[in-house]
Design an enzyme around this catalytic site. Structure first.
Site, PDB file in Angstrom:
ATOM      1  N   SER A  97      34.958  39.907 -55.082  1.00  0.00           N
ATOM      2  CA  SER A  97      34.439  39.706 -56.358  1.00  0.00           C
ATOM      3  C   SER A  97      35.476  38.693 -57.009  1.00  0.00           C
ATOM      4  CB  SER A  97      34.204  41.011 -57.003  1.00  0.00           C
ATOM      5  OG  SER A  97      33.095  41.683 -56.757  1.00  0.00           O
TER       6      SER A  97
ATOM      7  N   TYR B  20      34.649  45.033 -63.813  1.00  0.00           N
ATOM      8  CA  TYR B  20      33.369  45.955 -63.637  1.00  0.00           C
ATOM      9  C   TYR B  20      33.152  46.472 -65.114  1.00  0.00           C
ATOM     10  CZ  TYR B  20      34.934  44.979 -58.846  1.00  0.00           C
ATOM     11  OH  TYR B  20      35.472  44.329 -57.593  1.00  0.00           O
TER      12      TYR B  20
ATOM     13  N   VAL C 260      36.878  44.264 -54.488  1.00  0.00           N
ATOM     14  CA  VAL C 260      36.944  45.591 -53.653  1.00  0.00           C
ATOM     15  C   VAL C 260      38.001  45.478 -52.593  1.00  0.00           C
ATOM     16  CG1 VAL C 260      34.800  46.759 -54.143  1.00  0.00           C
ATOM     17  CG2 VAL C 260      34.890  45.213 -52.236  1.00  0.00           C
TER      18      VAL C 260
HETATM   19  N1  GLN Z   1      31.474  41.560 -51.053  1.00  0.00           N
HETATM   20  C1  GLN Z   1      31.638  42.457 -52.243  1.00  0.00           C
HETATM   21  C2  GLN Z   1      30.005  43.034 -52.379  1.00  0.00           C
HETATM   22  O1  GLN Z   1      29.189  42.212 -52.581  1.00  0.00           O
HETATM   23  C3  GLN Z   1      32.028  42.149 -53.477  1.00  0.00           C
HETATM   24  C4  GLN Z   1      32.142  43.480 -54.568  1.00  0.00           C
HETATM   25  C5  GLN Z   1      33.016  43.512 -55.381  1.00  0.00           C
HETATM   26  O2  GLN Z   1      34.378  43.073 -54.789  1.00  0.00           O
HETATM   27  N2  GLN Z   1      33.088  44.424 -56.097  1.00  0.00           N
HETATM   28  O3  GLN Z   1      29.654  44.179 -52.353  1.00  0.00           O
END
Ligand code: GLN
Length: 309
Positions: free
Chosen positions: A65, A245, A263
């Protein structure tokens, strides 16, 4: 006050590392499961080119993200504010990053902000280019310039692993397509988005990009304006309001700097006018943020008076 030695930073990392045992590595993208839960590293990049680091900062992480901020900067440069914010909102959601709920209930039907998956997918759709390859190449080149690392690329295994399993993101895309926010083939956009999320670098690269944002878009070494001032300001504002988030409010109170997490366990921070931060700690809390990374930032914020509020 600022960090004056590697030992000082190492001590903070050692203290924060205890918290890794309370977190969990992301496993909904199968290739991320293999990350080392106990690791924690940090790099600080200062405008004069000085860099302090602690932990194994040569370890690579995928942006996940964190890439949303960089794609947003490029989309704003490609399309301008009006175009982008006609299609994606500017408000925090209070929901998990991959939630579909508000897409259905908000009027007009557009993603609430570019830091949740729905908004990020809409933003990635806006990156200019004639093909997925060209759009991805443009994004990678942009990120190479921001990081000063001309050889960075993406992790094919992680990209493929997410591409094969990301049905929730597919469903967000179909919803966006139904509402005319996007108008491309969903598999094509998933290909671009999963590659974007898998762009790989280490904490030093990440800290240098953080420093570019801390300097309102200016390269710390060449002083070239890599991102227009107003675009960097928009990105930093989103980092404050939605970068962590649905934990962004608490983070603003306890740490008080623009930051974006992913994540994979990465966090990019920008201490306005002062320095950039890159953190990698794959053990996540229940909201998907690096648990030890957040503790480390809390300690640093107190010790070095980092809060901008
Ligand atoms: N590639 C991840 C997703 O779309 C990115 C999400 C994240 O880092 N929160 O689920």
């Amino acid at each position: 006050m600022q960090c004056r030695s590697v030992n000082e930073l190492q001590k903070l990392v050692d203290d924060a590392k205890k918290y890794t045992s309370t977190g969990k590595v992301a496993d909904y993208i199968p290739a991320l499961k293999n990350a080392n839960k106990d690791s924690l590293s940090i790099a600080l990049f200062y405008p004069n080119g000085n860099c302090y680091s602690a932990g194994d900062v040569t370890e690579n992480l995928t942006l996940q993200s964190i890439s949303k901020v960089l794609a947003l900067a490029l989309a704003l440069m490609d399309r301008g504010q009006e175009y982008v914010f006609d299609r994606v909102g500017q408000e925090p959601t209070g929901d998990p990053f991959n939630s579909i709920a508000k897409l259905e209930t908000s009027v007009p039907s557009k993603p609430l902000n570019p830091m949740i998956n729905a908004g990020a997918l809409a933003v990635t759709h806006m990156i200019k280019g004639d093909s997925v390859e060209e759009r991805f190449e443009r994004l990678v080149k942009f990120i190479r310039r921001l990081s000063g690392n001309i050889s960075l690329g993406y992790n094919k295994d992680v990209a493929m692993s997410e591409f094969k399993t990301t049905d929730l993101n597919r469903s967000l895309c179909y919803f966006l397509k139904q509402h005319h926010i996007i108008n491309e083939d969903v598999e094509q956009l998933m290909d671009l988005y999963t590659k974007q999320c898998s762009i790989e670098m280490n904490c030093l690269d990440l800290a240098r990009i953080g420093c570019v944002f801390a300097l309102d878009g200016k390269d710390p070494i060449s002083e070239e304006q890599l991102i227009p001032h107003h675009v960097a300001r928009i990105c930093k504002t989103f980092m404050v309001t939605c970068g962590m988030y649905n934990a962004s409010g608490e983070f603003a109170i306890k740490v008080g700097i623009p930051a974006k997490s992913g994540v994979s366990g990465g966090i990019m921070g920008a201490v306005p006018g002062r320095f950039g931060i890159g953190i990698y700690g794959p053990a996540l809390d229940e909201k998907g943020n690096s648990v030890a990374g957040i503790e480390l930032l809390k300690m640093m914020s107190e010790k070095y008076s980092l809060s901008m509020f």
